[in-house]
Write a protein that holds these residues in place. Structure first.
Motif, mmCIF file in Angstrom:
data_model
loop_
_atom_site.group_PDB
_atom_site.id
_atom_site.type_symbol
_atom_site.label_atom_id
_atom_site.label_comp_id
_atom_site.label_asym_id
_atom_site.label_seq_id
_atom_site.Cartn_x
_atom_site.Cartn_y
_atom_site.Cartn_z
ATOM 1 N N PRO A 1 34.276 62.506 36.575
ATOM 2 C CA PRO A 1 33.134 61.711 37.039
ATOM 3 C C PRO A 1 33.440 60.204 36.946
ATOM 4 C CG PRO A 1 32.546 63.212 35.231
ATOM 5 C CD PRO A 1 34.034 63.140 35.284
ATOM 6 N N VAL B 1 36.331 64.156 29.298
ATOM 7 C CA VAL B 1 36.701 65.003 30.443
ATOM 8 C C VAL B 1 37.148 66.337 29.856
ATOM 9 C CG1 VAL B 1 37.429 63.159 32.026
ATOM 10 C CG2 VAL B 1 39.086 64.172 30.453
ATOM 11 N N SER C 1 43.967 63.289 40.719
ATOM 12 C CA SER C 1 42.949 63.047 39.685
ATOM 13 C C SER C 1 43.569 62.614 38.359
ATOM 14 C CB SER C 1 41.993 64.227 39.527
ATOM 15 O OG SER C 1 42.647 65.432 39.712
ATOM 16 N N ASP D 1 32.318 62.832 41.662
ATOM 17 C CA ASP D 1 33.349 63.587 40.948
ATOM 18 C C ASP D 1 34.618 63.560 41.803
ATOM 19 O OD1 ASP D 1 34.961 65.318 39.549
ATOM 20 O OD2 ASP D 1 34.003 67.120 40.356
ATOM 21 N N SER E 1 36.864 68.192 36.032
ATOM 22 C CA SER E 1 36.151 67.238 36.880
ATOM 23 C C SER E 1 36.511 65.835 36.402
ATOM 24 C CB SER E 1 34.637 67.457 36.783
ATOM 25 O OG SER E 1 34.218 67.212 35.462
ATOM 26 N N THR F 1 27.860 57.262 41.836
ATOM 27 C CA THR F 1 28.782 58.067 41.040
ATOM 28 C C THR F 1 29.343 59.202 41.902
ATOM 29 O OG1 THR F 1 27.045 59.544 40.313
ATOM 30 C CG2 THR F 1 27.563 57.708 38.837
#
Ligand code: HEM
Length: 395
Positions: free
Chosen positions: A391, A376, A245, A133, A389, A131
């Protein structure tokens, strides 16, 4: 009437997660709406054509909005008033010509191998982790390495940039409090002290970097060189991180679109344009009318504030078919994510390239990429579409 409408239009808790229904409501009433719906009094522009018209109209000026009376924000005010973003007319042109020359599509393309290598190195570090971020471990370090490289900041010294950028972004957002301004001013003092020191080093020992170029061009005062470097640190980080992102988050929420991109990697160019439109990293910018101006049948009076909601303009159904649908092949896609007119973002080629390389590298290395949870968090910022973030599970 406006007071009644305004209270009916108050933003609610859902706004921070999903501002688009609110934008639609406002646009359906008037794409150029006068009121206080986002707390500040002024004109709220949600229509695409109206936003583009105002951004291109030199009668609408950029200006800093820090309270003039207080001395608590001195450092912040000093640096902001020398920034290209808040200059107008001939001063803006003088600074913009110099900065624009350094950020052309060709100049961005020279950085292609560096960006690819940096993305690969960051992904090497995440290899086998399971995993990660995306925001703090991939997008931010990548944008940071690139802007540090351009400015000539040694890469081991760039770690403070994350907090500095976050503090300064908050100072230009509507939501800012006095506390945020005070903290931002302290941060501005630290960042300017850092950049001042870098400028002295480059004066003594010139290098092939933007700090040296800005000094040696002889077109900017020392305070303007300083403010330009500070602006590039802020602008080069926050929005690019958000583009990468937000783009990856949008793809993971739309598996068919993700599948299409994996099958046809050449779609990355139009996909990044669609991420810019669909979740615009800069949601809002502001102008002040320097004289009475007629827009869409309204008279915007001299001195009045105009808030241009880029995120709303980019979902205007008069310009975009099915504006709330993510379509990575959308064409044409005349979004306003980088603004328009004299202040249109000079870093757009670099931002596009970084996002294209980053997203593609991640999808190649982690073809089974998926969200590590459904929730999120969006920080409470009105001007920026940012994820706190992201993840993910890397497989
Ligand atoms: C996805 C990434 C980015 C987005 C969405 C974005 C968005 C914008 C927008 C909307 C403006 C215009 C603001 C206004 O008209 O008031 C702007 C201006 C600016 N941007 Fe960007 N930007 C991005 C990346 C970058 C990067 C990577 C750099 C530099 C390396 C940069 C440097 C600047 C500068 C210096 C200005 C001020 C230009 C002027 O006032 O003439 N931006 N950006």
């Amino acid at each position: 009437m406006t007071a009644e409408l305004d209270s009916a239009l108050r933003i609610d808790r859902d706004f921070w997660r999903e501002p688009y229904p609110f934008y639609d409501k406002l646009r359906s009433i008037d794409p150029v709406y006068k009121g206080t719906v986002l707390k500040q009094p002024g004109w709220y522009v949600t229509g695409h054509n109206e936003a583009a018209t105002i951004l291109k109209d030199a009668r609408f000026k950029n200006r800093i909005t820090i309270p003039e009376t207080s001395t608590k924000y001195e450092a912040l005010k000093n640096v902001q008033q020398n920034m290209l973003l808040f200059k107008n007319d001939s001063d803006h042109k003088r600074m913009r010509t110099l900065v624009g020359k350094e950020l052309t599509p060709k100049a961005a393309d020279v950085l292609r191998p560096f960006i690819k290598e940096a993305a690969d190195e960051l992904l090497d570090q995440l290899q086998g982790r399971g995993t990660a971020d995306i925001v703090s471990e991939f997008a931010f370090p990548l944008a940071s390495l690139v802007i540090a490289r351009i400015l000539g900041v040694p890469k081991e010294e760039r770690h403070q940039f994350r907090q500095w950028t976050a503090d300064l972004i908050e100072t230009i957002d509507f939501t800012r409090s006095r506390k945020v301004l005070v903290k931002g001013s302290e941060t501005a003092a630290q960042l300017t002290a850092y950049v001042r020191c870098l400028i002295s080093k480059r004066k003594a020992d010139p290098q092939e970097d933007l700090v040296t170029t800005f000094i040696s061009a002889g077109k900017l005062t020392e305070e303007e060189v300083l403010a330009t470097c500070v602006l590039l640190v802020i602008a080069g980080h926050e929005t690019t991180v958000n583009l990468i992102s937000n783009g990856l988050f949008s793809l993971m929420k739309h598996p068919a679109q993700l599948g299409a991109l994996k099958e046809n990697p050449e779609l990355i160019t139009s996909a990044v344009e669609e991420f810019l439109r669909y979740e615009s990293p800069t949601q809002l910018t502001a102008r002040t009318a320097s004289e009475d101006c007629r827009i869409n049948g309204h008279i915007i009076r001299r001195g009045e504030q105009v808030y241009i909601l880029l995120g709303a303009a980019n979902r205007d159904p008069n310009v975009f078919d099915h504006p709330h649908v993510l379509d990575i092949e959308r064409n044409p896609n005349p979004h306003l994510a980088f603004g328009s007119g004299a202040h249109v973002c000079p870093g757009s080629s670099l931002a596009r390239l970084e996002a294209q390389i980053a997203i593609q590298a991640l999808l190649e290395r982690a073809p089974g990429l998926r969200l590590a949870g459904s929730a999120v968090q969006y920080p409470r910022l009105m001007g920026f579409r940012a994820l706190a973030s992201l993840p993910v599970i890397l497989t």
